[in-house]
Design a protein around this motif. Structure first.
Motif, PDB file in Angstrom:
ATOM      1  N   GLY A  11       2.260   6.335  17.017  1.00 11.98           N
ATOM      2  CA  GLY A  11       1.198   6.018  16.063  1.00 11.98           C
ATOM      3  C   GLY A  11       1.663   5.934  14.623  1.00 11.98           C
ATOM      4  N   ILE A  12       2.943   5.700  14.401  1.00  9.57           N
ATOM      5  CA  ILE A  12       3.458   5.605  13.028  1.00  9.57           C
ATOM      6  C   ILE A  12       3.008   4.288  12.411  1.00  9.57           C
ATOM      7  CG2 ILE A  12       5.544   5.493  11.614  1.00  9.57           C
ATOM      8  CD1 ILE A  12       6.920   7.229  13.708  1.00  9.57           C
ATOM      9  N   GLN A  13       2.547   4.361  11.133  1.00  7.24           N
ATOM     10  CA  GLN A  13       2.080   3.178  10.421  1.00  7.24           C
ATOM     11  C   GLN A  13       3.222   2.600   9.588  1.00  7.24           C
ATOM     12  OE1 GLN A  13      -0.910   1.509  10.553  1.00  7.24           O
ATOM     13  NE2 GLN A  13       0.122   0.023   9.257  1.00  7.24           N
ATOM     14  N   PHE A  14       3.641   1.386   9.957  1.00  6.49           N
ATOM     15  CA  PHE A  14       4.705   0.723   9.212  1.00  6.49           C
ATOM     16  C   PHE A  14       4.169  -0.380   8.289  1.00  6.49           C
ATOM     17  CE2 PHE A  14       8.069   2.897  11.225  1.00  6.49           C
ATOM     18  CZ  PHE A  14       7.853   2.944  12.593  1.00  6.49           C
ATOM     19  N   MET A  15       3.058  -0.992   8.662  1.00  8.83           N
ATOM     20  CA  MET A  15       2.581  -2.147   7.915  1.00  8.83           C
ATOM     21  C   MET A  15       2.014  -1.727   6.559  1.00  8.83           C
ATOM     22  SD  MET A  15       2.890  -5.080   9.517  1.00  8.83           S
ATOM     23  CE  MET A  15       1.551  -6.111   8.972  1.00  8.83           C
ATOM     24  N   PRO A  16       2.466  -2.376   5.460  1.00 14.27           N
ATOM     25  CA  PRO A  16       1.874  -2.110   4.136  1.00 14.27           C
ATOM     26  C   PRO A  16       0.484  -2.757   4.042  1.00 14.27           C
ATOM     27  CG  PRO A  16       3.514  -3.829   3.974  1.00 14.27           C
ATOM     28  CD  PRO A  16       3.557  -3.347   5.380  1.00 14.27           C
ATOM     29  N   PRO A  17      -0.336  -2.352   3.084  1.00 15.24           N
ATOM     30  CA  PRO A  17      -1.667  -2.950   2.972  1.00 15.24           C
ATOM     31  C   PRO A  17      -1.585  -4.400   2.493  1.00 15.24           C
ATOM     32  CG  PRO A  17      -1.243  -1.470   1.123  1.00 15.24           C
ATOM     33  CD  PRO A  17      -0.101  -1.290   2.081  1.00 15.24           C
ATOM     34  N   ALA A  18      -2.653  -5.137   2.761  1.00 16.67           N
ATOM     35  CA  ALA A  18      -2.726  -6.519   2.292  1.00 16.67           C
ATOM     36  C   ALA A  18      -2.921  -6.549   0.783  1.00 16.67           C
ATOM     37  CB  ALA A  18      -3.873  -7.231   3.010  1.00 16.67           C
ATOM     38  N   PHE A  19      -2.509  -7.674   0.181  1.00 19.79           N
ATOM     39  CA  PHE A  19      -2.637  -7.803  -1.282  1.00 19.79           C
ATOM     40  C   PHE A  19      -4.095  -7.746  -1.731  1.00 19.79           C
ATOM     41  CE2 PHE A  19       1.667  -8.135  -1.939  1.00 19.79           C
ATOM     42  CZ  PHE A  19       2.287  -9.185  -1.256  1.00 19.79           C
ATOM     43  N   LYS A  20      -5.015  -8.171  -0.870  1.00 19.76           N
ATOM     44  CA  LYS A  20      -6.422  -8.178  -1.255  1.00 19.76           C
ATOM     45  C   LYS A  20      -6.952  -6.772  -1.507  1.00 19.76           C
ATOM     46  CE  LYS A  20      -8.363  -7.974   3.413  1.00 19.76           C
ATOM     47  NZ  LYS A  20      -9.260  -8.617   4.397  1.00 19.76           N
ATOM     48  N   ASP A  21      -6.258  -5.761  -0.944  1.00 18.53           N
ATOM     49  CA  ASP A  21      -6.722  -4.381  -1.113  1.00 18.53           C
ATOM     50  C   ASP A  21      -6.325  -3.790  -2.453  1.00 18.53           C
ATOM     51  OD1 ASP A  21      -7.858  -4.417   1.407  1.00 18.53           O
ATOM     52  OD2 ASP A  21      -6.027  -3.697   2.394  1.00 18.53           O
ATOM     53  N   GLY A  22      -5.662  -4.556  -3.257  1.00 18.19           N
ATOM     54  CA  GLY A  22      -5.298  -4.095  -4.597  1.00 18.19           C
ATOM     55  C   GLY A  22      -3.814  -4.153  -4.835  1.00 18.19           C
ATOM     56  N   LEU A  23      -3.479  -4.478  -6.106  1.00 16.11           N
ATOM     57  CA  LEU A  23      -2.057  -4.602  -6.444  1.00 16.11           C
ATOM     58  C   LEU A  23      -1.492  -3.337  -7.056  1.00 16.11           C
ATOM     59  CD1 LEU A  23      -2.053  -8.213  -7.972  1.00 16.11           C
ATOM     60  CD2 LEU A  23      -1.673  -7.484  -5.588  1.00 16.11           C
ATOM     61  N   ASN A  24      -2.303  -2.263  -7.052  1.00 17.99           N
ATOM     62  CA  ASN A  24      -1.838  -1.024  -7.674  1.00 17.99           C
ATOM     63  C   ASN A  24      -0.803  -0.291  -6.837  1.00 17.99           C
ATOM     64  OD1 ASN A  24      -3.884  -0.552  -5.763  1.00 17.99           O
ATOM     65  ND2 ASN A  24      -4.386   1.430  -6.688  1.00 17.99           N
ATOM     66  N   VAL A  25      -0.577  -0.729  -5.560  1.00 19.88           N
ATOM     67  CA  VAL A  25       0.468  -0.095  -4.737  1.00 19.88           C
ATOM     68  C   VAL A  25       1.689  -0.982  -4.626  1.00 19.88           C
ATOM     69  CG1 VAL A  25      -1.167   1.319  -3.435  1.00 19.88           C
ATOM     70  CG2 VAL A  25      -0.581  -0.999  -2.629  1.00 19.88           C
ATOM     71  N   TRP A  26       1.706  -2.045  -5.392  1.00 20.51           N
ATOM     72  CA  TRP A  26       2.837  -2.973  -5.376  1.00 20.51           C
ATOM     73  C   TRP A  26       3.557  -2.913  -6.705  1.00 20.51           C
ATOM     74  CZ3 TRP A  26       4.406  -4.970  -0.935  1.00 20.51           C
ATOM     75  CH2 TRP A  26       3.519  -4.976   0.140  1.00 20.51           C
ATOM     76  N   SER A  27       4.801  -2.467  -6.661  1.00 19.60           N
ATOM     77  CA  SER A  27       5.565  -2.176  -7.883  1.00 19.60           C
ATOM     78  C   SER A  27       6.411  -3.373  -8.277  1.00 19.60           C
ATOM     79  CB  SER A  27       6.470  -0.960  -7.639  1.00 19.60           C
ATOM     80  OG  SER A  27       7.372  -0.772  -8.708  1.00 19.60           O
ATOM     81  N   SER A  28       6.612  -3.516  -9.559  1.00 17.14           N
ATOM     82  CA  SER A  28       7.561  -4.506 -10.080  1.00 17.14           C
ATOM     83  C   SER A  28       8.948  -3.882 -10.264  1.00 17.14           C
ATOM     84  CB  SER A  28       7.064  -5.083 -11.404  1.00 17.14           C
ATOM     85  OG  SER A  28       6.872  -4.032 -12.367  1.00 17.14           O
ATOM     86  N   GLY A  29       9.052  -2.604  -9.909  1.00 20.35           N
ATOM     87  CA  GLY A  29      10.334  -1.912  -9.954  1.00 20.35           C
ATOM     88  C   GLY A  29      10.813  -1.597  -8.552  1.00 20.35           C
ATOM     89  N   ASP A  30      11.354  -0.361  -8.352  1.00 17.70           N
ATOM     90  CA  ASP A  30      11.895   0.029  -7.051  1.00 17.70           C
ATOM     91  C   ASP A  30      10.832   0.526  -6.096  1.00 17.70           C
ATOM     92  OD1 ASP A  30      14.787   1.376  -8.689  1.00 17.70           O
ATOM     93  OD2 ASP A  30      14.572  -0.553  -7.656  1.00 17.70           O
ATOM     94  N   GLY A  31       9.633   0.706  -6.558  1.00 17.76           N
ATOM     95  CA  GLY A  31       8.563   1.203  -5.702  1.00 17.76           C
ATOM     96  C   GLY A  31       8.438   2.705  -5.724  1.00 17.76           C
TER      97      GLY A  31
END
Length: 761
Positions: free
Chosen positions: A8-28
């Motif tokens: 049950g491990i979750q590998f998939m990141p959220p979709a962009f529609k759910d917000g860009l606040n979890v998407w970094s312009s750096g290393d993450g």
């Protein structure tokens, strides 16, 4: 293995529609800048190719996009990161999957590859997929091997090249693809991964070969299913069969790394077929000199034509061995003996040929010939259908003219007659369970050095080992047991024979043989019969016994030594001579019978241990040695240890020469034969001629043809008691049988003398 499913491990990141606040312009990493509210980033809700997507304008030399969540990594787990991108306007960049490797304590792992190969965008609006694989192992196809210390990663894209370009990015996918590497990790290559279907009809030969080529030291795995191989397949890697294979008879499956019968049984799912295919591989460069049966029992439903199992070989002369297992005959009509009766003509001047053979095409090569004037163990060696002729293994002693012959086609568990020649072939540590249904082994028509060693031939119906040609040349049979199917029958009712041979240089050593009609019929010369125990008695009071060893041929140049010959005898005949009368040659010559134990019990008084049976006139003993043997009869005595069977003719004792018959012991035997024979003669009344009578103790009832010595034990005296110093002369071959010697003195004397009489000169 898929961790998303199993754990049950979750590998998939959220979709962009759910917000860009979890998407970094750096290393993450925590605290790094995000694209939420950034001037160069926007969510596009309705792209024609992607639906919702992220639109980015490249403003730095390496524009990064990283998911700030920690995507977990575990040893042995492999993740694929995949993104679809397209250029919208401006400069065309390069795009690659990239990540940041995190260890315990949120520390960065340095010195590992954190980027996959870049893909350059070349056309506006063209959707391009970029992928990268990350995992612990450095395996083919893994772009970012991070080792066992990596616990997580921040994954996304690197956008490289000139600034100013505008691209759109579909939602990033991260999936567990460990199953792609699973068999590589545990050392297995699955044939299905190379296109094998396993439906029983599709040709999977190429897939099997490809899997073997890719294995590179790993094990090839054949999963459940039926895999048809229309072509020969060679495995240079070890292979494991869960499924089975089918293939034409003339196509080969060669297992070079695990070549043994159990693996062929796994491959073919049938013991008998597996044995044939393994034998086929053995004779076709399998890189093994022997086939190990692995202790397995093979159920045999009918005669195995060993040459038909190897259609590409009609002869073979490289050492090969089959060892360690059991072959068991099953109940089947396929074992039934076939008998063909045919009229044919025999001319003694063409000793091994039958002519004008009716229905010759129906008569099997290798069948036993029976008829008037046919000796024992004469076989059909070959036939010429067009000429109506049959070639025999031996001549016929009294069959001149035309008559009906019977041809008996015994069925053998292993039949090598299809080979024109088979040399240096051995079978060791095998039990042939014939179960009174079939015979054991039929040899090839020619060949040298067949070897049967440490084997059991149990309850053969007709024959144990048969030579119907010259494939017995130099045959070695060592430490085997031949166990008769006729143990409960009286001697007169037995028909089975353990071994026959036609060629020279046969060695029978240290075998144990029970209650056959004959242990061995040997028609060649230069044979050695050493250290065997063969016994053939029954419970009939005063019963007859059959020959244990039959030696066919006059000049034999053979030795029979150190055997235990129990309730049977040695028979020496010339029944394979087409002109059995002596004309020229050495006659019965060059046989030594030495240091054997002879025992019989409750037999007819005329039984003898050594029997010479001439089938023609004029034959004589010429170089025969019978020494150091122990002759004994229990439960009744016998007349003598040796005799001539005069059913056809007697020996010509006036020509006996070079006969040694000495050093033997006798118990329960009336006539204690020897040559020279030492006779103590008491002459109780004076006589000028003393008659020295051997009383039947000259070997074979021979003639007295020589005297080695005459030694008086005391003074010779005349009729008046006066001592006389007289030397007699000898008169040989006296009496009605020519076995007496006369000592003739100058005058009548009496006394006691030791006289050594010989049957030869």
């Amino acid at each position: 293995m898929n961790k998303a499913i199993t754990e049950g491990i979750q590998f998939m990141p959220p979709a962009f529609k759910d917000g860009l606040n979890v998407w970094s312009s750096g290393d993450g990493t925590p605290g790094s800048d995000t694209y939420d509210g950034a001037a160069n980033a926007a969510f596009v809700p309705a792209d024609a190719d992607f639906g919702g997507c992220l639109e980015l304008q490249k403003t730095s030399s390496t524009q990064k996009l990283r998911y700030m969540g920690q995507t977990p990594l575990q040893p042995g787990c492999y993740l694929q990161i995949k993104a679809r991108v397209k250029a919208i306007s401006g400069n065309l960049p390069s795009v690659r999957i990239a990540g940041w490797a995190g260890a315990a304590g949120n520390t960065h792992i340095t010195g590992v590859t954190e980027r996959a190969d870049a893909v350059t965008l070349t056309t506006y609006g063209e959707v391009v997929e970029v992928t990268g694989i990350v995992g612990s192992g450095s395996r083919d196809g893994v772009d970012m091997p991070w080792g066992r210390t990596a616990l997580y990663g921040h994954f996304g894209l690197d956008i490289e090249g000139a600034n100013g370009g505008l691209i759109r990015v579909d939602d990033i996918e991260i999936t567990d693809i460990t199953n792609v590497f699973l068999r590589d990790m545990i050392g297995i290559v699955d044939v299905r991964d190379f296109g094998a279907v396993g439906n029983g009809s599709t040709d999977d030969s190429a897939a099997f070969e490809a899997a073997d080529a890719a294995a590179n030291g790993r094990t090839v795995f054949v999963p459940e299913g039926t895999y048809h191989l229309a072509q020969s397949v060679t495995f240079d890697s070890e292979v494991t069969f869960e499924g089975t294979v089918t293939m034409p008879t003339d196509r080969m499956l060669i297992l070079t790394k695990n070549f043994d019968l159990p693996n062929y049984i796994d491959a073919f799912g049938n013991e008998e077929l597996a044995f044939k295919k393994a034998f086929q591989a053995l004779l076709n460069n399998v890189d093994h000199e022997s086939l190990d049966l692995g202790g397995r029992k093979v159920a045999v439903t009918g005669p195995i034509d060993m040459q038909a199992a190897v259609p590409n070989k009609t002869s073979y002369a490289t050492r090969r061995v089959i060892r360690n297992g059991q072959l068991e005959a099953q109940s089947s009509a396929a074992w039934d003996t076939q008998v063909y009766t045919s009229q044919a003509t025999y001319d003694p001047s063409n000793a091994t040929r039958l002519t004008n053979v009716a229905n010759v095409a129906n008569i099997p090569v290798g069948s036993l010939v029976r008829g008037n004037g046919v000796g024992r163990e004469v076989y059909v060696r070959s036939k010429d259908v067009g000429a109506g002729e049959i070639t025999l293994t031996a001549g016929l002693y009294d069959a001149a003219g035309t008559q009906n012959f019977a041809f008996h086609e015994f069925k053998y568990m292993l039949d090598f007659r299809g080979f024109s020649q088979l040399s240096k072939f051995a079978m060791t540590d095998i039990e042939f369970q014939c179960n009174s249904r079939c015979s054991g082994i039929r040899l090839a028509p020619s060949g040298i050095g067949f070897n049967l060693r440490d084997c059991f031939v149990s309850r053969p119906k007709d024959r144990g080992v048969t030579s119907s040609g010259w494939g017995c040349q130099g045959m070695l049979i060592d430490r085997c047991q031949f166990l008769s199917a006729e143990e409960n029958k009286n001697v007169a009712d037995r028909v089975s024979i353990a071994v026959n041979a036609n060629a020279n240089d046969v060695k029978l050593r240290d075998n144990r043989v029970t209650k056959f009609l004959h242990f061995a019929v040997l028609s060649g010369a230069n044979s050695l019969v050493l250290g065997n125990h063969f016994f053939q008695g029954d419970s009939v009071s005063g019963g007859i016994r059959s020959a244990g060893l039959v030696i066919v041929g006059t000049y034999t140049s053979s030795a029979v030594a150190g055997n235990y010959i129990d309730n049977c005898f040695i028979e020496w005949t010339n029944e394979h001579d087409s002109t059995p009368d002596f004309v020229t040659g050495f006659s019965y010559s060059a046989l030594s019978i030495t240091d054997n134990i002879f025992l019989c019990g409750d037999v007819a008084s005329w039984f003898s241990y050594i029997v010479v049976r001439p089938y023609g006139t004029g034959h004589f003993l010429n170089g025969v040695s019978v020494t150091g043997n122990k002759f004994r009869s229990i439960n009744g005595s016998i007349d003598r240890a040796e005799r001539v069977d005069t059913s056809f003719s007697n020996l010509n004792f006036s020509r006996s020469t070079n006969v040694h018959f000495e050093g033997n012991t006798y118990h329960g035997i009336s006539k204690k034969s020897a040559n020279p024979l030492r006779i103590r003669h008491d002459q109780n009344s004076a006589s000028q001629t003393w008659v020295i009578d051997p009383d039947g103790e000259l070997p074979f009832g021979g003639r007295a043809r020589g005297v080695d010595s005459v030694v008086p034990f005391n003074a010779l005296v005349n009729g008046s008691g006066s001592t006389r110093y007289a030397t007699p002369y000898v008169q040989l071959e006296r009496g009605s049988n020519g076995d007496q010697v006369h000592l003739v003195f100058e005058e009548a004397v009496q006394g006691t003398a030791a006289v050594q009489v010989r049957i030869d000169k």
